[in-house]
Each structure stands twice: as structure tokens, then as C-alpha cells.
Scaffold this motif. Structure first.
Motif, PDB file in Angstrom:
ATOM      1  N   ASP A  84       0.876  -1.158   0.000  1.00 29.44           N
ATOM      2  CA  ASP A  84       0.000   0.000   0.000  1.00 29.44           C
ATOM      3  C   ASP A  84       0.915   1.210   0.000  1.00 29.44           C
ATOM      4  O   ASP A  84       1.395   1.641   1.059  1.00 29.44           O
ATOM      5  N   ASN A  85       1.180   1.752  -1.174  1.00 30.38           N
ATOM      6  CA  ASN A  85       2.124   2.866  -1.262  1.00 30.38           C
ATOM      7  C   ASN A  85       1.604   4.110  -0.552  1.00 30.38           C
ATOM      8  O   ASN A  85       2.400   4.924  -0.070  1.00 30.38           O
ATOM      9  N   ALA A  86       0.310   4.266  -0.475  1.00 29.62           N
ATOM     10  CA  ALA A  86      -0.241   5.419   0.233  1.00 29.62           C
ATOM     11  C   ALA A  86       0.125   5.368   1.719  1.00 29.62           C
ATOM     12  O   ALA A  86       0.294   6.404   2.360  1.00 29.62           O
ATOM     13  N   LYS A  87       0.240   4.155   2.239  1.00 33.80           N
ATOM     14  CA  LYS A  87       0.623   3.984   3.640  1.00 33.80           C
ATOM     15  C   LYS A  87       2.115   3.735   3.801  1.00 33.80           C
ATOM     16  O   LYS A  87       2.601   3.620   4.936  1.00 33.80           O
ATOM     17  N   GLY A  88       2.808   3.612   2.690  1.00 33.59           N
ATOM     18  CA  GLY A  88       4.242   3.363   2.771  1.00 33.59           C
ATOM     19  C   GLY A  88       4.578   2.031   3.411  1.00 33.59           C
ATOM     20  O   GLY A  88       5.590   1.906   4.115  1.00 33.59           O
ATOM     21  N   THR A  89       3.758   1.034   3.141  1.00 37.18           N
ATOM     22  CA  THR A  89       3.900  -0.245   3.820  1.00 37.18           C
ATOM     23  C   THR A  89       3.740  -1.400   2.831  1.00 37.18           C
ATOM     24  O   THR A  89       2.897  -1.349   1.934  1.00 37.18           O
ATOM     25  N   THR A  90       4.559  -2.409   3.033  1.00 39.88           N
ATOM     26  CA  THR A  90       4.461  -3.661   2.288  1.00 39.88           C
ATOM     27  C   THR A  90       4.131  -4.765   3.275  1.00 39.88           C
ATOM     28  O   THR A  90       4.559  -4.718   4.431  1.00 39.88           O
ATOM     29  N   TYR A  91       3.376  -5.747   2.808  1.00 39.48           N
ATOM     30  CA  TYR A  91       2.903  -6.815   3.674  1.00 39.48           C
ATOM     31  C   TYR A  91       3.308  -8.178   3.133  1.00 39.48           C
ATOM     32  O   TYR A  91       3.441  -8.371   1.921  1.00 39.48           O
ATOM     33  N   LEU A  92       3.467  -9.105   4.054  1.00 43.38           N
ATOM     34  CA  LEU A  92       3.646 -10.505   3.694  1.00 43.38           C
ATOM     35  C   LEU A  92       2.637 -11.309   4.501  1.00 43.38           C
ATOM     36  O   LEU A  92       2.806 -11.476   5.704  1.00 43.38           O
ATOM     37  N   GLN A  93       1.588 -11.753   3.831  1.00 41.80           N
ATOM     38  CA  GLN A  93       0.585 -12.600   4.464  1.00 41.80           C
ATOM     39  C   GLN A  93       1.054 -14.038   4.380  1.00 41.80           C
ATOM     40  O   GLN A  93       1.306 -14.544   3.276  1.00 41.80           O
ATOM     41  N   MET A  94       1.162 -14.678   5.524  1.00 44.08           N
ATOM     42  CA  MET A  94       1.687 -16.046   5.584  1.00 44.08           C
ATOM     43  C   MET A  94       0.612 -16.968   6.127  1.00 44.08           C
ATOM     44  O   MET A  94       0.181 -16.803   7.276  1.00 44.08           O
ATOM     45  N   ASN A  95       0.167 -17.900   5.313  1.00 44.84           N
ATOM     46  CA  ASN A  95      -0.858 -18.857   5.707  1.00 44.84           C
ATOM     47  C   ASN A  95      -0.287 -20.272   5.709  1.00 44.84           C
ATOM     48  O   ASN A  95       0.778 -20.520   5.140  1.00 44.84           O
TER      49      ASN A  95
END
Length: 126
Positions: A73-84
Motif C-alpha cells: 500500500d504505497n499510500a501507507k508506505g507499507t508492504t505486507y507478507l501474508q503467511m498462511n
């Protein structure tokens, strides 16, 4: 040195899920590809996934494909890694890193990633 801050690690049972976050501190990551890496106990660092700057290209290591999902989410300046569907072998310290590459990204050239976070610990155990 541009700073990245990971969060979201912890202890989870096998089969469980976690979402890791990687935030840019004091700068914008809009133009950077972000990679996720893991270092298991006693092993070398392994590249897991990356996402390009626009968020429309991703790639995964075979060991996590279908279980992990990277997003940003570039607007939030954040990258995520969802791990299932976590497994005990997913235990390790997880790092995010930024690379000024494009238009795609690659996990085959870790040397491209020049700005690193401090890591967040993930333990998968029953």
C-alpha cells in the motif's frame, strides 16, 4: 541509509497465519521494489518473495508459493507478507529490503536489495 521497519512476527502454531508488515521510516518506498527474505536458525538467508514498485508484479520462492502473499500500500508506505498454512520450517527471522529496480523485481539477485530492515522473528511451533 534508508530505514525499513518490520513488524508482525511472533509465535504461531503449525497451520496458522501471520501478517508481516514492512514500513519505510522517514522516506517513501514508492519507487522501490520490496523483497522479503528469511534466515532460519543455522542457515543462510533465503529470498522468499518480491513485489515491484507499482504492486502489479510479484514472484515467490517455490517453498512458499501458494501459502504466502506479498502486497503493498504505497499510500501507507507499507508492504505486507501474508503467511498462511505455516509450517515449522517457516521458523526464522524475516527481513524486508528495498531495491531501486524495475519495472519488475527478482528474488534471484539479493545483491540488488540495498536497504534492509532489522528483522522480525517468526516461530512456528505447537
Amino acid at each position: 541509509q534508508l530505514q525499513l521497519v518490520e513488524s508482525g512476527g511472533g509465535l504461531v502454531q503449525p497451520g496458522g497465519s501471520l501478517r508481516l508488515s514492512c514500513a519505510a521510516s522517514g522516506w517513501t518506498m514508492d519507487n522501490y521494489a520490496i523483497g522479503w527474505f528469511r534466515q532460519a536458525p543455522g542457515k543462510g538467508r533465503e529470498a522468499l518473495s518480491c513485489i515491484n514498485s507499482g504492486g502489479d508484479f510479484t514472484t515467490y520462492q517455490t517453498s512458499v508459493r501458494g501459502r504466502f502473499t506479498v502486497s503493498r500500500d504505497n499510500a501507507k508506505g507499507t508492504t505486507y507478507l501474508q503467511m498462511n498454512s505455516l509450517k515449522t520450517e517457516d521458523t526464522g527471522v524475516y527481513y524486508c529490503a528495498a531495491a531501486l529496480i524495475g519495472p519488475f523485481c527478482s528474488i534471484d539477485a539479493p545483491g540488488d536489495y540495498v536497504h534492509w530492515g532489522q528483522g522480525t522473528q517468526v516461530i512456528v511451533a505447537s
